[in-house]
Write an enzyme that holds these catalytic residues in place. Sequence first.
Site, PDB file in Angstrom:
ATOM      1  N   ASP A 124       0.843  -1.197   0.000  1.00 61.03           N
ATOM      2  CA  ASP A 124       0.000   0.000   0.000  1.00 61.03           C
ATOM      3  C   ASP A 124       0.876   1.243   0.000  1.00 61.03           C
ATOM      4  O   ASP A 124       1.806   1.346   0.810  1.00 61.03           O
ATOM      5  CB  ASP A 124      -0.925  -0.011   1.223  1.00 61.03           C
ATOM      6  CG  ASP A 124      -2.100   0.943   1.039  1.00 61.03           C
ATOM      7  OD1 ASP A 124      -2.440   1.271  -0.117  1.00 61.03           O
ATOM      8  OD2 ASP A 124      -2.680   1.353   2.060  1.00 61.03           O
TER       9      ASP A 124
ATOM     10  N   GLU B 287      -9.270   3.931  -2.125  1.00 58.68           N
ATOM     11  CA  GLU B 287      -8.022   3.775  -2.881  1.00 58.68           C
ATOM     12  C   GLU B 287      -8.293   3.113  -4.223  1.00 58.68           C
ATOM     13  O   GLU B 287      -9.301   2.436  -4.416  1.00 58.68           O
ATOM     14  CB  GLU B 287      -7.015   2.908  -2.103  1.00 58.68           C
ATOM     15  CG  GLU B 287      -6.713   3.424  -0.700  1.00 58.68           C
ATOM     16  CD  GLU B 287      -5.476   2.799  -0.072  1.00 58.68           C
ATOM     17  OE1 GLU B 287      -4.670   2.196  -0.814  1.00 58.68           O
ATOM     18  OE2 GLU B 287      -5.338   2.912   1.156  1.00 58.68           O
TER      19      GLU B 287
ATOM     20  N   ASP C  79      -9.017   0.187   2.147  1.00 56.52           N
ATOM     21  CA  ASP C  79      -8.026  -0.175   3.171  1.00 56.52           C
ATOM     22  C   ASP C  79      -8.613   0.186   4.538  1.00 56.52           C
ATOM     23  O   ASP C  79      -8.307   1.220   5.106  1.00 56.52           O
ATOM     24  CB  ASP C  79      -6.730   0.603   2.886  1.00 56.52           C
ATOM     25  CG  ASP C  79      -5.663   0.380   3.944  1.00 56.52           C
ATOM     26  OD1 ASP C  79      -5.733  -0.642   4.648  1.00 56.52           O
ATOM     27  OD2 ASP C  79      -4.765   1.238   4.050  1.00 56.52           O
TER      28      ASP C  79
END
Length: 432
Positions: free
Chosen positions: A133, A207, A239
């Site tokens: 990430d 995201e 996330d």
Amino acid sequence: MIWWATDATHDPARISWVDSANGHADFPIQNLPFGIFSPAGGAPRLGVAIGDCIVDLLACANADLLPKAVATACSGDTLNALMALPASARRALRHRLSDLLSDSAHAGRMKLHLHDAADCALHLPARIGDYTDFYVGIHHANNIGRQFRPDNPLLPNYKYVPIGYHGRASSVRPSGEPVRRPKGQRKPPEADAPLFGPSARLDYELELGVWIGAGNKLGDPIPITDAVDHIAGFCLLNDWSARDFQAWEYQPLGPFLAKNFQTTISPWVVTAEAMLPFRMAQPARPQGDPAPLPYLWDEADQRHGALALTLEVSILTAAMRQRGDAPHRLSSGPASNMYWTVHQIVTHHTSNGCNLNPGDLLGTGTISAPERGGYGSLMELSAGGREPLVLPGGETRTFLEDGDEIILKATAAAPGFAPIGFGDCRARIMPA
Ligand code: MN
């Protein structure tokens, strides 16, 4: 070959004999995303979304309807083999599917391999070996940084390094799978010692997910000019984040249990090829910002490396669901609010020789707009929990309650092309 060139599969005039595809908000014939589905009573297999239907790719391959070079990659229950193919093979498959689904001469044979999406279950599209990430949403980084360091929200490395951390692949789950509120350590400011229990500050993060196609060998970095050859496609990624655990655990090694309890993704892989009409220039950096170091700089990437995508978050609380209300939109903003392009994050990830594999997943980091209407997390929308949001119907939220469902959406649009969407990325919070 110019990688950003569009072709006949992007023609907005092309229509399908699958009626529901024409004008479909997510899956018109110009999209053709890949996924793993199981029809009622059947085993998971490869599929392509078209309108409200799913094409069974293995059945098409078995019926000799697909190019030989891709047919063997269409068996099994993951897209990893398909993702490992060179972009030229994926493009050949896309062209073939576009022909099969637009030319009504093929309708009779193809209908045998078509399922109603409503009767099918969708699964994770790939066996995800690794998940990383990033933190490229500069407005998110600014908004969060300001809560901790009002005068100096961005750390000095931010404009040089695409910041990232290694996430947890085992807990990535497809849209629809509920999320159990995690338990963990948190230390309220007024407490002498931490407590262990359910998170009181559970949040989402909006995201974009990037699917890795062909990988690289350990020790062989991917140059910025080649990064485009290593991206198979895109998805939405939530996330989920326990802000109370995060604040207590993140120093000095970064996110851990605050993040790895679950990550939700949209199950369809919108291919890099489908996204070609929606390429745009990476927004110029503000005056005074440093230029990217040479290994992250490519003219073509700067001219075509950003994505014309609108991202959106909605909430549906238990009370709203009971009343039959529609989801309430919390925010909406463009994906161009990324300080680094997807190609730059791939190149940076491998710049030390680290190897990526087909089916690896990268998250961009929370994508927020500068203005409140485009904030990509509750941490930002509620100013760290100090300013509750008022929802239609009078409920308030600082962070997520049990029964809340978060729904992410993405739409790609550009003048002269048919818009395409990503499908839902949604999940409901269950009690701890
Ligand atoms: Mn994140």
